[in-house]
Each structure stands twice: as structure tokens, then as C-alpha cells.
Design a protein around this motif. Structure first.
Motif, PDB file in Angstrom:
ATOM      1  N   LEU A 195       0.697  -0.897   0.193  1.00 16.92           N
ATOM      2  CA  LEU A 195       0.166  -0.346  -0.165  1.00 16.92           C
ATOM      3  C   LEU A 195       1.019   0.944   0.233  1.00 16.92           C
ATOM      4  CD1 LEU A 195      -3.056  -1.473   1.968  1.00 16.92           C
ATOM      5  CD2 LEU A 195      -3.300  -0.502  -0.274  1.00 16.92           C
ATOM      6  N   ARG A 196       2.270   1.275   0.911  1.00 19.23           N
ATOM      7  CA  ARG A 196       2.966   2.614   0.852  1.00 19.23           C
ATOM      8  C   ARG A 196       3.164   2.731  -1.135  1.00 19.23           C
ATOM      9  NH1 ARG A 196       6.762   1.215   5.483  1.00 19.23           N
ATOM     10  NH2 ARG A 196       5.895   0.669   7.201  1.00 19.23           N
ATOM     11  N   ARG A 197       3.826   1.499  -1.127  1.00 26.27           N
ATOM     12  CA  ARG A 197       4.401   1.329  -2.684  1.00 26.27           C
ATOM     13  C   ARG A 197       2.899   1.800  -3.504  1.00 26.27           C
ATOM     14  NH1 ARG A 197       6.796  -4.118  -5.564  1.00 26.27           N
ATOM     15  NH2 ARG A 197       7.679  -2.786  -7.066  1.00 26.27           N
ATOM     16  N   GLU A 198       2.006   1.891  -3.121  1.00 25.25           N
ATOM     17  CA  GLU A 198       0.785   2.087  -4.232  1.00 25.25           C
ATOM     18  C   GLU A 198       0.555   3.721  -3.776  1.00 25.25           C
ATOM     19  OE1 GLU A 198      -3.559   0.614  -5.269  1.00 25.25           O
ATOM     20  OE2 GLU A 198      -2.868  -0.634  -4.009  1.00 25.25           O
ATOM     21  N   ASP A 199       0.320   3.660  -3.238  1.00 26.34           N
ATOM     22  CA  ASP A 199       0.762   5.361  -2.823  1.00 26.34           C
ATOM     23  C   ASP A 199       1.492   6.537  -2.743  1.00 26.34           C
ATOM     24  OD1 ASP A 199      -0.344   7.772  -1.304  1.00 26.34           O
ATOM     25  OD2 ASP A 199       0.959   7.402   0.318  1.00 26.34           O
ATOM     26  N   ALA A 200       2.574   5.705  -3.359  1.00 26.12           N
ATOM     27  CA  ALA A 200       3.871   6.462  -4.072  1.00 26.12           C
ATOM     28  C   ALA A 200       3.314   7.144  -5.283  1.00 26.12           C
ATOM     29  CB  ALA A 200       4.831   6.240  -3.405  1.00 26.12           C
ATOM     30  N   ALA A 201       2.953   5.642  -5.757  1.00 24.73           N
ATOM     31  CA  ALA A 201       3.372   5.807  -7.481  1.00 24.73           C
ATOM     32  C   ALA A 201       1.525   6.549  -7.572  1.00 24.73           C
ATOM     33  CB  ALA A 201       2.915   4.164  -7.752  1.00 24.73           C
ATOM     34  N   LEU A 202       0.142   6.800  -6.934  1.00 23.76           N
ATOM     35  CA  LEU A 202      -0.700   6.518  -7.002  1.00 23.76           C
ATOM     36  C   LEU A 202      -0.869   7.871  -8.253  1.00 23.76           C
ATOM     37  CD1 LEU A 202      -3.981   5.650  -7.134  1.00 23.76           C
ATOM     38  CD2 LEU A 202      -3.729   6.820  -4.448  1.00 23.76           C
ATOM     39  N   ASP A 203       0.042   9.183  -8.278  1.00 26.17           N
ATOM     40  CA  ASP A 203      -0.381  10.193  -8.982  1.00 26.17           C
ATOM     41  C   ASP A 203       0.197  10.385 -10.375  1.00 26.17           C
ATOM     42  OD1 ASP A 203      -1.663  11.747  -6.499  1.00 26.17           O
ATOM     43  OD2 ASP A 203       0.773  12.073  -5.872  1.00 26.17           O
ATOM     44  N   HIS A 208     -13.077   7.366  -9.468  1.00 26.69           N
ATOM     45  CA  HIS A 208     -13.392   5.720  -8.380  1.00 26.69           C
ATOM     46  C   HIS A 208     -11.743   5.445  -8.614  1.00 26.69           C
ATOM     47  CE1 HIS A 208     -14.811   1.801  -9.072  1.00 26.69           C
ATOM     48  NE2 HIS A 208     -13.886   1.291  -9.633  1.00 26.69           N
ATOM     49  N   GLU A 209     -10.753   5.543  -9.159  1.00 24.26           N
ATOM     50  CA  GLU A 209      -9.490   4.929  -8.682  1.00 24.26           C
ATOM     51  C   GLU A 209      -9.023   5.710  -7.426  1.00 24.26           C
ATOM     52  OE1 GLU A 209      -6.419   2.297  -9.816  1.00 24.26           O
ATOM     53  OE2 GLU A 209      -8.302   2.777 -10.590  1.00 24.26           O
ATOM     54  N   VAL A 210      -9.364   6.188  -7.075  1.00 27.84           N
ATOM     55  CA  VAL A 210      -9.401   6.997  -5.802  1.00 27.84           C
ATOM     56  C   VAL A 210      -9.997   6.303  -4.289  1.00 27.84           C
ATOM     57  CG1 VAL A 210      -9.155   9.166  -3.734  1.00 27.84           C
ATOM     58  CG2 VAL A 210      -7.688   9.208  -6.205  1.00 27.84           C
ATOM     59  N   GLU A 211     -11.073   6.200  -4.434  1.00 25.81           N
ATOM     60  CA  GLU A 211     -11.649   5.288  -3.989  1.00 25.81           C
ATOM     61  C   GLU A 211     -11.522   3.768  -3.620  1.00 25.81           C
ATOM     62  OE1 GLU A 211     -15.941   6.069  -5.645  1.00 25.81           O
ATOM     63  OE2 GLU A 211     -15.867   8.160  -4.920  1.00 25.81           O
ATOM     64  N   GLU A 212     -11.302   3.383  -4.506  1.00 33.26           N
ATOM     65  CA  GLU A 212     -11.193   1.734  -4.092  1.00 33.26           C
ATOM     66  C   GLU A 212      -9.511   1.463  -3.724  1.00 33.26           C
ATOM     67  OE1 GLU A 212     -12.017  -0.984  -5.680  1.00 33.26           O
ATOM     68  OE2 GLU A 212     -13.837  -0.118  -5.918  1.00 33.26           O
ATOM     69  N   PHE A 213      -8.353   2.934  -3.976  1.00 39.31           N
ATOM     70  CA  PHE A 213      -7.933   3.044  -2.651  1.00 39.31           C
ATOM     71  C   PHE A 213      -7.584   3.260  -1.350  1.00 39.31           C
ATOM     72  CE2 PHE A 213      -3.943   5.731  -0.202  1.00 39.31           C
ATOM     73  CZ  PHE A 213      -3.558   3.723  -0.914  1.00 39.31           C
ATOM     74  N   LEU A 216      -8.619   1.042   4.688  1.00 39.39           N
ATOM     75  CA  LEU A 216      -8.744   0.447   4.927  1.00 39.39           C
ATOM     76  C   LEU A 216      -8.956  -0.801   5.665  1.00 39.39           C
ATOM     77  CD1 LEU A 216     -12.022   2.986   4.313  1.00 39.39           C
ATOM     78  CD2 LEU A 216     -10.312   3.269   6.546  1.00 39.39           C
ATOM     79  N   ARG A 217      -9.275  -1.710   4.610  1.00 38.66           N
ATOM     80  CA  ARG A 217      -9.113  -3.281   4.537  1.00 38.66           C
ATOM     81  C   ARG A 217      -8.134  -3.481   5.206  1.00 38.66           C
ATOM     82  NH1 ARG A 217      -8.718  -5.407  -0.182  1.00 38.66           N
ATOM     83  NH2 ARG A 217     -10.983  -4.223  -1.071  1.00 38.66           N
ATOM     84  N   GLY A 218      -6.933  -2.216   4.662  1.00 41.91           N
ATOM     85  CA  GLY A 218      -5.677  -2.998   5.093  1.00 41.91           C
ATOM     86  C   GLY A 218      -5.666  -2.960   6.593  1.00 41.91           C
ATOM     87  N   PRO A 224      -5.806   6.564   4.213  1.00 40.14           N
ATOM     88  CA  PRO A 224      -6.751   7.060   2.842  1.00 40.14           C
ATOM     89  C   PRO A 224      -6.716   8.795   2.311  1.00 40.14           C
ATOM     90  CG  PRO A 224      -8.317   6.371   5.070  1.00 40.14           C
ATOM     91  CD  PRO A 224      -6.781   6.587   5.420  1.00 40.14           C
ATOM     92  N   ARG A 225      -7.004   8.613   1.000  1.00 38.25           N
ATOM     93  CA  ARG A 225      -6.438   9.920   0.459  1.00 38.25           C
ATOM     94  C   ARG A 225      -7.633  10.802   0.747  1.00 38.25           C
ATOM     95  NH1 ARG A 225      -2.459  10.865  -4.248  1.00 38.25           N
ATOM     96  NH2 ARG A 225      -0.833   9.604  -3.035  1.00 38.25           N
ATOM     97  N   ASP A 226      -7.760  12.497   0.278  1.00 40.88           N
ATOM     98  CA  ASP A 226      -9.253  12.520   0.532  1.00 40.88           C
ATOM     99  C   ASP A 226      -9.191  13.097  -1.113  1.00 40.88           C
ATOM    100  OD1 ASP A 226     -11.410  14.243   0.411  1.00 40.88           O
ATOM    101  OD2 ASP A 226     -10.297  16.572   1.107  1.00 40.88           O
ATOM    102  N   VAL A 227     -10.663  12.537  -1.597  1.00 41.88           N
ATOM    103  CA  VAL A 227     -11.189  12.220  -3.248  1.00 41.88           C
ATOM    104  C   VAL A 227     -11.367  13.366  -3.719  1.00 41.88           C
ATOM    105  CG1 VAL A 227     -12.560  10.696  -4.626  1.00 41.88           C
ATOM    106  CG2 VAL A 227     -11.914   9.818  -2.488  1.00 41.88           C
ATOM    107  N   ASP A 228     -11.850  14.835  -3.041  1.00 44.11           N
ATOM    108  CA  ASP A 228     -12.242  15.629  -3.308  1.00 44.11           C
ATOM    109  C   ASP A 228     -10.877  16.954  -3.883  1.00 44.11           C
ATOM    110  OD1 ASP A 228     -14.889  15.335  -3.859  1.00 44.11           O
ATOM    111  OD2 ASP A 228     -15.346  16.197  -1.167  1.00 44.11           O
ATOM    112  N   GLU A 229      -9.762  16.679  -2.513  1.00 44.34           N
ATOM    113  CA  GLU A 229      -8.504  16.933  -2.532  1.00 44.34           C
ATOM    114  C   GLU A 229      -7.460  16.684  -3.835  1.00 44.34           C
ATOM    115  OE1 GLU A 229      -4.496  17.225   0.307  1.00 44.34           O
ATOM    116  OE2 GLU A 229      -6.996  17.895   1.221  1.00 44.34           O
TER     117      GLU A 229
END
Length: 174
Positions: A81-89, A103-108, A113-115, A129-134
Motif C-alpha cells: 500500500l505504501r508503494r501504491e500510494d507513492a505511484a498513485l499520482d 473511482h480509482e482513489v475510492e478503490e485505493f 481501510l481493509r488493510g 486514505p486520501r481525500d477524494v476531492d483534494e
């Protein structure tokens, strides 16, 4: 003199019982023999060398060989999840539609949350978790900046291309 081959009506195909597995094995054997005759197995890498076997019996030897051969990386969920967070942008920048970005941010966020609700299987989960609107607003700003940069780049190159074309055009008709 008697005909050595009986007439086709004499042969009963139902008299020969070959199930699917035997038929597949015979077909595979036939293809392998033909490939050997053509010499397709002559210069294979590792030919004539012993197979790399572990010193002691390991029931997961095939899985370890697969991970090593395919260079697979199996990480604990917190690290993944850390790795995915770094590459999400970067992954979001490849998306063109705002709804898909949301949708992609909500899935992340769902995966984060599941983790958090699962017992830790490695280092603790520090990804938030990331703020979707931001995140969508940041995506829109990056997209607008890239569009402005591309527009400035294309405007800067357009006159130079036009001059080159005119010179070539005038040079041909002289």
C-alpha cells in the motif's frame, strides 16, 4: 490372391477404446517426436546439464523457482500500500476522465481501510486514505499545467516549422 487390407466397412471405430486423456497423450507424443526429428530441441539452453535441485526436500520448491524466474515480488500488504500510494499520482495522470479518477482513489481508500482492519502481516500500516476531492483537484491542476505546457511548446515550435516549410517550398520552384 487375397487383399492384405480389409475393406473400410470391415473396420469398426467403436472397437478401439481411447479416452480423451490417452488421445491427448498420444497427440502430444507425436508432436514431440516430430519436433525431435526436425531438431528443434538440439540447442536449448541448459541442455545436458543437471537440474538445479535443492539439497533437502522443500514442498514449495516450484513456487520459489517461479518467484525467482519471473522476478515476482511478494510484499506484505502495508508495504504494498505504501508503494501504491507513492505511484498513485502517476497512475492518476494517465486517466482522462474525472469520474475514473474518483473511482480509482475510492478503490485505493477501500484497500487502505481493509488493510487497517486486518491483523498486521508485516510492518505496521502507516498509509492513510486520501481525500477524494483534494486528490481530484490536484489531478486537475496537474492536467491543466501539462496542457498549458504542451500549448506553449507547440506555439513555440509552430513558427519555426512554418518557416522551414516555406523555404523548402520556395527553394523547389526557383
Amino acid at each position: 490372391m487375397a487383399d492384405p487390407h480389409p475393406p473400410p466397412a470391415f473396420f469398426n471405430p467403436c472397437a478401439v477404446a481411447i479416452d480423451d486423456e490417452v488421445a491427448i497423450a498420444l497427440l502430444a507424443d507425436m508432436h514431440i517426436r516430430r519436433a525431435i526429428e526436425r531438431g528443434e530441441f538440439d540447442d536449448l539452453p541448459g541442455s545436458g546439464k543437471p537440474l538445479p535441485m535443492p539439497d533437502r526436500y522443500d514442498p514449495d520448491w516450484w513456487l520459489k523457482n517461479l518467484v525467482q524466474r519471473e522476478r515476482l515480488v511478494v510484499l506484505p500488504p502495508s508495504i504494498e500500500l505504501r508503494r501504491e500510494d507513492a505511484a498513485l499520482d502517476e497512475r492518476l495522470d494517465e486517466i482522462w476522465v474525472e469520474e475514473d479518477v474518483r473511482h480509482e482513489v475510492e478503490e485505493f481508500n477501500r484497500r487502505v481501510l481493509r488493510g487497517r482492519y486486518q491483523p498486521p502481516a508485516g510492518p505496521p500500516l502507516v498509509t492513510m486514505p486520501r481525500d477524494v476531492d483534494e486528490t481530484v483537484a490536484a489531478w486537475a491542476r496537474r492536467r491543466a499545467a501539462r496542457a498549458a505546457e504542451a500549448e506553449a511548446w507547440s506555439c513555440a515550435d509552430a513558427p519555426a516549422e512554418g518557416r522551414r516549410r516555406r523555404r523548402r517550398f520556395l527553394g523547389r520552384h526557383r
